[in-house]
Design a protein around this motif. Structure first.
Motif, short mmCIF file in Angstrom:
data_model
loop_
_atom_site.label_atom_id
_atom_site.label_comp_id
_atom_site.label_asym_id
_atom_site.label_seq_id
_atom_site.Cartn_x
_atom_site.Cartn_y
_atom_site.Cartn_z
N SER A 76 0.83 -1.20 0.00
CA SER A 76 0.00 0.00 0.00
C SER A 76 0.87 1.25 0.00
CB SER A 76 -0.97 -0.02 1.18
OG SER A 76 -0.31 0.38 2.35
N SER A 77 2.08 1.14 0.56
CA SER A 77 2.99 2.28 0.49
C SER A 77 3.38 2.56 -0.95
CB SER A 77 4.25 2.00 1.31
OG SER A 77 3.92 1.70 2.63
N TYR A 78 3.50 1.50 -1.73
CA TYR A 78 3.82 1.68 -3.15
C TYR A 78 2.79 2.59 -3.80
CZ TYR A 78 3.94 0.63 -8.12
OH TYR A 78 3.97 0.74 -9.48
N LEU A 79 1.54 2.43 -3.43
CA LEU A 79 0.47 3.24 -4.01
C LEU A 79 0.66 4.71 -3.70
CD1 LEU A 79 -2.64 0.99 -3.38
CD2 LEU A 79 -1.43 1.40 -5.52
N VAL A 81 3.51 6.17 -3.22
CA VAL A 81 4.67 6.65 -3.94
C VAL A 81 4.34 6.86 -5.42
CG1 VAL A 81 7.04 6.12 -4.59
CG2 VAL A 81 6.19 5.46 -2.34
N ASN A 90 -8.53 11.86 -8.74
CA ASN A 90 -9.71 12.68 -8.97
C ASN A 90 -10.32 12.45 -10.35
OD1 ASN A 90 -9.43 13.77 -6.47
ND2 ASN A 90 -8.28 15.56 -7.15
N ASP A 93 -12.35 9.28 -10.49
CA ASP A 93 -13.67 9.46 -9.90
C ASP A 93 -14.61 10.16 -10.87
OD1 ASP A 93 -13.70 8.19 -7.48
OD2 ASP A 93 -12.84 9.87 -6.37
N LEU A 114 -0.55 -4.25 -14.27
CA LEU A 114 -0.69 -4.12 -12.82
C LEU A 114 -1.74 -3.04 -12.54
CD1 LEU A 114 0.41 -4.94 -9.99
CD2 LEU A 114 1.91 -2.95 -10.17
N VAL A 115 -2.80 -3.43 -11.85
CA VAL A 115 -3.88 -2.48 -11.54
C VAL A 115 -3.45 -1.63 -10.35
CG1 VAL A 115 -6.28 -2.24 -10.86
CG2 VAL A 115 -5.60 -4.10 -12.39
N VAL A 116 -3.31 -0.32 -10.57
CA VAL A 116 -2.89 0.56 -9.47
C VAL A 116 -4.05 1.37 -8.91
CG1 VAL A 116 -0.53 0.73 -10.33
CG2 VAL A 116 -2.21 2.44 -11.00
N SER A 125 -23.22 -2.39 -5.43
CA SER A 125 -22.43 -2.92 -4.34
C SER A 125 -21.78 -4.24 -4.76
CB SER A 125 -23.32 -3.13 -3.12
OG SER A 125 -22.52 -3.27 -1.97
N VAL A 128 -15.49 -6.44 -5.92
CA VAL A 128 -14.25 -6.71 -5.20
C VAL A 128 -13.15 -5.82 -5.74
CG1 VAL A 128 -12.58 -8.46 -4.57
CG2 VAL A 128 -14.97 -9.09 -4.88
N LEU A 129 -12.44 -5.20 -4.84
CA LEU A 129 -11.38 -4.31 -5.27
C LEU A 129 -10.25 -5.09 -5.91
CD1 LEU A 129 -10.84 -1.18 -4.86
CD2 LEU A 129 -8.92 -2.06 -3.54
N VAL A 131 -7.21 -3.75 -7.01
CA VAL A 131 -5.90 -3.11 -6.99
C VAL A 131 -4.84 -4.14 -6.62
CG1 VAL A 131 -4.48 -1.41 -5.81
CG2 VAL A 131 -6.81 -0.84 -6.49
N GLY A 132 -3.76 -4.17 -7.36
CA GLY A 132 -2.70 -5.14 -7.10
C GLY A 132 -2.79 -6.36 -7.98
#
Lengths: 251, 251
Positions: A76-79, A81, A90, A93, A114-116, A125, A128-129, A131-132
Motif C-alpha cells: 500500500s505504500s507503493y500506491l 509513492v 480525482n 472518480d 498491474l492495476v494501481v 455494491s 471486489v477491489l 488493486v494489485g
DNA sequence: CCGATGCGTTCGGCAATGCCGAACATGCGA
DNA sequence: TCGCATGTTCGGCATTGCCGAACGCATCGG
C-alpha cells in the motif's frame, strides 16, 4: 561479486515470496525445497529471516508458511509513492461519475497489467477491489494500449492464453490489433477476457511523452457496446480523462 | 549460522524496503547508506538485486530508488490468503448496508492495526481506500478491541501519541479502558484519532476462541453518537456482524 | 501397537559468498 | 571552471551462510 551479479540469498527470498503468493495455500519447507530444488536447511534459514522481518507468517499448529502482513503494508505504500496513481485519483472518480461504469488504471509490469487504481461502478455494491491484480495484457483494453505504446516494444512473451473464444491468441492477430490501436489512439476488448464484459482504454503519458499507464472503463457488454462496437460517447469520455491526466503529469 | 540467527543480506534488504516505504520520497544510495550506517557499495549490491526481482524501481534520470510494483502484487496476494478477510467480505458488506457507514476490518500487526478490509460508506463518493494502512491501536475502536483480547498482552509499546485532545495518552487510562472493553465486549473511540470521527468495534475469534481480528464502523460523530455515547443500535449491528464472522470462522 | 514415512528444525564444517573500502565516472551547483 | 556529491565498479579477504545429515515429533497404515 562481479558486475551484474545479484545476491543469492535475497534472490532466493524473493523466489519464496513469489511462490507463497502464487497460490492461496500455505506451503511447507519441504514443499518449497522441492519447488526451488534447494536443501531444506537452506530454505529454513531464509524463512526464519523472512518471519523475523514480518514478510512471512508461520502457522502455529501446522508449521507451514504464508505471506505476512508487512507485505500488505509495503504494497500500500507503493500506491502512495506511485505518482501516476496519486495524480489520477480525482480524474478516475470523475470518469466513473460520467460513464457510470467501473474505472481502472494500470501500468505494464512483468508482461501483464498491474492495476494501481480501481473505482467501483457507482450505485452498485458487491464489487471486489482489484488493486494489485495482474491482468493479462493481450486480453484487456488497458493492456493493448500499454503494449501498443510500450517504448521497449517487448510484446513477445509466453503463448497468449485464450480466456474466451474471442481472445486474440496468435501473435499476428495481436500485432494487427496493436497497429489499429496506434492508429486511432485507444483500445477496446470485446469479451476477450470475460464473456459478457467489455473494456475501453486510452494511454496516459508523462512529461517526456512516454506512455506510463492507461485508464479505462469496464462493464457489461449490453451497456458498453452497440452493434458490436464500443459506444462512441464512452470512448470519448475515456480519452478525455486520459488526456486530462497526461496534462496533469506533464506539469 | 547458529539458532536464532538470521541472514544478514535478507534482513538488510527488508530494512531498505521499510525505509523506502516510510516516506513518499525516492531515496538515493548515499541517503540509505547514512540511514543504515553501511558502506555505499554494500547497499548498492542489495539494491541491484531488489531491482532485479522487481521489489524496487530505479528512476531512469535521477538514479534514485523507490518501491516496485511487485510489492503491490505480493501485498494483494496476502489479502487472498488471509482467511479472516475472505470469510468476512459478505458480512462486511451487510454491515455497511445496515449501518450506512464505512466498515473496517483489522488485525494486530507490529503494534498497530493493519487494515485488511474496508467498505466505503454507501452513497458517498470520494473516499480513499485504506486497506494496508497501519492505524494506531490505542486511538481506534478496532485497536482497543484487539489490545483488550490480545493473547500475548503486549500492550506496552512506545509512548502513546496524542492525535486529538481526546486521545488516551497514559498507560493507566488505556489499561482502564481495556478493562472496560473486556467487561462489555466492544470498544468505541470518540474523536480520539480524528476530531469529529467516531468508531465502534467488536472482536472476531477463531475456532479456538482466540481473537484474530476486529470489525467496526467509522463515521461522523453526529451520526454515530448521541449524548456523548455510541448509538446503541449501531453497537448491536457491529456485535452481530462480529459474532456472525466468528461463527463462520469456527466451522 | 508399532514401524515407516513425512514433517519442521538443528547444527558443525567448509568454502563459496558477498561485504568492504577505495577508486571511477558523471552531473549539478557555485 | 572547479568542487563536491552522487551512483557505480572492482579486487581481495574473511566472514557468511550454504549444505547435508541427524534429530524430535506427528501422522498414518498395517
Amino acid at each position: 561479486m562481479g558486475v551484474g551479479d545479484t545476491i543469492q540469498s535475497v534472490e532466493r527470498a524473493a523466489g519464496i515470496l513469489r511462490l507463497l503468493a502464487s497460490g492461496p495455500r500455505e506451503l511447507g519447507v519441504a514443499e518449497l525445497a522441492r519447488a526451488m530444488e534447494l536443501p531444506k536447511g537452506t530454505l529454513h534459514g531464509i524463512l526464519r529471516t523472512l518471519v523475523h522481518v514480518g514478510f512471512v507468517e508461520q502457522d502455529a499448529t501446522t508449521g507451514r508458511y504464508r505471506l505476512g502482513g508487512t507485505l500488505l503494508h509495503l504494497g500500500s505504500s507503493y500506491l502512495d509513492v506511485n505518482e501516476l496513481r496519486t495524480r489520477s485519483l480525482n480524474w478516475a472518480d470523475a470518469l466513473a461519475g460520467r460513464s457510470r461504469e467501473s474505472v481502472w488504471i494500470g501500468t505494464l509490469h512483468e508482461g501483464g497489467v498491474l492495476v494501481v487504481h480501481h473505482v467501483f461502478r457507482p450505485d452498485d455494491s458487491m464489487q471486489v477491489l482489484q488493486v494489485g491484480t495482474l491482468l493479462p495484457a493481450h486480453a484487456t483494453a488497458l493492456g493493448k494500449v500499454l503494449l501498443a505504446y510500450d517504448p521497449y516494444g517487448e510484446s513477445a512473451k509466453e503463448p497468449l492464453a485464450a480466456h474466451t473464444p474471442a481472445t486474440l491468441v496468435t501473435a499476428d492477430a495481436l500485432a494487427k490489433e496493436l497497429e489499429l490501436v496506434r492508429g486511432r489512439g485507444w483500445a477496446a476488448d470485446l469479451e476477450e477476457l470475460v464473456e459478457g464484459e467489455v473494456s475501453i482504454a486510452a494511454p496516459i503519458r508523462d512529461r517526456r511523452a512516454v506512455t506510463v499507464g492507461a485508464i479505462g472503463v469496464r462493464g457489461a457488454v449490453e451497456r458498453l457496446a452497440e452493434d458490436g462496437e464500443p459506444r462512441r460517447d464512452l470512448v470519448s469520455y475515456v480519452r478525455d480523462a486520459a488526456r486530462a491526466i497526461t496534462r496533469d503529469l506533464s506539469r
